[in-house]
Design an enzyme around this catalytic site. Structure first.
Site, short mmCIF file in Angstrom:
data_model
loop_
_atom_site.label_atom_id
_atom_site.label_comp_id
_atom_site.label_asym_id
_atom_site.label_seq_id
_atom_site.Cartn_x
_atom_site.Cartn_y
_atom_site.Cartn_z
N SER A 216 -68.51 74.14 45.74
CA SER A 216 -67.28 74.91 45.91
C SER A 216 -66.33 74.73 44.73
O SER A 216 -65.50 75.60 44.47
CB SER A 216 -66.57 74.49 47.20
OG SER A 216 -67.37 74.82 48.30
N ASP B 135 -65.12 80.07 52.49
CA ASP B 135 -66.02 79.09 51.89
C ASP B 135 -67.33 79.07 52.68
O ASP B 135 -67.33 78.90 53.90
CB ASP B 135 -65.37 77.70 51.90
CG ASP B 135 -66.02 76.75 50.91
OD1 ASP B 135 -67.27 76.69 50.88
OD2 ASP B 135 -65.29 76.07 50.18
N THR C 19 -61.57 74.05 46.70
CA THR C 19 -61.24 75.47 46.55
C THR C 19 -59.77 75.70 46.17
O THR C 19 -59.51 76.32 45.13
CB THR C 19 -61.64 76.25 47.82
OG1 THR C 19 -62.98 75.90 48.17
CG2 THR C 19 -61.52 77.75 47.61
N HIS D 175 -70.08 80.83 47.96
CA HIS D 175 -71.54 80.68 48.12
C HIS D 175 -71.82 80.78 49.61
O HIS D 175 -70.89 80.77 50.43
CB HIS D 175 -72.01 79.31 47.60
CG HIS D 175 -71.20 78.18 48.17
ND1 HIS D 175 -71.31 77.77 49.49
CD2 HIS D 175 -70.21 77.42 47.63
CE1 HIS D 175 -70.44 76.80 49.71
NE2 HIS D 175 -69.74 76.57 48.61
N HIS E 49 -72.69 73.16 56.78
CA HIS E 49 -73.20 71.82 56.43
C HIS E 49 -73.65 71.06 57.68
O HIS E 49 -74.62 70.31 57.64
CB HIS E 49 -72.11 71.01 55.72
CG HIS E 49 -71.89 71.40 54.30
ND1 HIS E 49 -72.85 71.24 53.32
CD2 HIS E 49 -70.83 71.96 53.67
CE1 HIS E 49 -72.38 71.67 52.15
NE2 HIS E 49 -71.16 72.13 52.34
MG MG Z 1 -63.53 75.08 50.12
ZN ZN Z 2 -69.84 73.14 51.04
#
Ligand code: MG
Ligand code: ZN
Length: 366
Positions: free
Chosen positions: A86, A45, A139, A302, A263
């Protein structure tokens, strides 16, 4: 093959003829070299090229991802936003359709769509989910749940009891047994024949062929906080159990927290998570190399953080990372493939194609 709309030059046509002939010969000799029995799909992720590079630097120049020879890129935009989240990213992978940010296994009109995991189940394969977050998080949820919003954690947990997924290892026990509606979904799962393990149990020792192993009430700790080799242990345990099915299996493994380091604009956080994910990839590849019938695909939903490497030292294992955002970005992400069917993953294509390629390679008709 219909991706290739260029005018074929004669040598290319000749090459393709030879390729088709060789494949035909292989089929004649009883071997089908292009179809996997099992697919292991690993999602990092928020894993862009700089995240991968930072992981490589932290490993002193070593990288299991470098063992892959079939590499492509996928385009990550969601149906309603240049910057995917996500949920939309994982749903694009799981159901093969672009959807809106926040969607879990539903299309842009909020209609449920079957996922590759559910197709695998209905075709008699074994299935599993492994993550380093709560299993209700976007996810893993996108493989099993069908909800209009990623924030509906209790509803997502409830969707788990409607499926026949065989192995689930991760966090999020709270949403199964400490719910506002009073249901204890762990009892429901036990009644369905699952063994349930909590954090007091060493899940590697479980004997059951169907189980949920909850390591945490919510998310797992970071690598920095001492998660240790959980990810590789969980992945290998899932493979060990699922590979007993002669028809094959589908397993999704997520390196959930590379994104969270992005993040937080914390290069050390994301690089440590990247290292953990790469080590897991190495263990999975070792197994797949021995097995010979398993396609391994690694990609990201991403990139996160607009991360770049503005300095560093491979020798010292340090990076000088900079970030342009605390959010995701719209850049393409790499796709790595190994094993039967890996050739299908080279080139540049939409994230939704991952589903269609897997569906086709599994040979599903329904
Ligand atoms: Mg995730
Ligand atoms: Zn994120």
């Amino acid at each position: 093959m219909n991706n290739y709309k260029l005018n074929y030059q004669a040598p290319v046509a000749l090459f393709i003829s030879i390729f088709l002939f060789l494949n035909f010969s292989a089929a004649q000799s009883g071997k089908n070299l292009s179809k996997p029995k099992n697919i292991i799909f690993l999602i990092g992720d928020g894993m862009g090229l700089s995240q991968i590079s930072a992981g490589m630097v932290y490993r002193g120049g070593d990288l299991n991802l470098a063992r892959f020879k079939r590499i492509g890129f996928c385009i990550t935009q969601s149906s309603n936003n240049f910057i995917t989240d996500s949920a939309a990213g994982a749903s694009a992978f799981s159901m093969g359709e672009k959807t809106y940010n926040g969607a879990i296994g539903v299309d842009s009109l909020k209609k449920s769509k079957p996922t590759i995991l559910e197709f695998a189940e209905s075709n008699g394969l074994s299935t599993g989910l492994v993550a380093t977050c709560a299993m209700t998080h976007a996810t893993p949820a996108a493989y099993i749940a069908h909800q209009p919003s990623r924030n509906l954690y209790e509803a997502i947990a409830y969707d788990y009891i409607k499926t026949d997924v065989d192995v689930v290892i991760g966090g999020g026990q709270h949403y199964f047994d400490t719910r506002k509606d009073g249901y204890n979904l762990l009892d429901t799962l036990r009644n369905k024949g699952y063994e349930i393990a909590d954090s007091t149990v060493d899940f590697t020792q479980l004997k059951a062929s169907k189980f949920y192993a909850f390591t945490n009430a919510y998310h797992l700790p970071t690598m920095k906080a001492g998660r240790g080799n959980y990810s590789e242990k969980a992945s290998l345990k899932a493979i060990d159990v699922l590979s007993k099915n002669k028809k094959g299996f589908f397993l999704m493994v997520e390196g959930s927290q590379i994104d969270w380091g992005g993040h937080d604009n914390d290069a050390d956080y994301l690089a440590r998570e990247m290292v953990d994910f790469d080590i897991t990839i190495g263990k999975v590849l070792d197994w797949a190399e021995k097995d010979g019938n398993t396609l391994v695909v690694v990609t990201a939903d991403h990139e996160t953080g607009g991360f770049s490497l503005n300095g560093g030292s491979i020798k010292e294992g340090t990076v000088l990372g900079k970030f342009t955002t605390g959010d995701h970005t719209g850049t393409m992400v790499p796709v790595f493939a190994f094993g039967p069917g890996a050739d299908a993953f080279t080139g540049i294509y939409e994230n939704t194609e991952i589903f269609h390629k897997m569906y086709k390679l599994f040979g599903f008709k329904k």
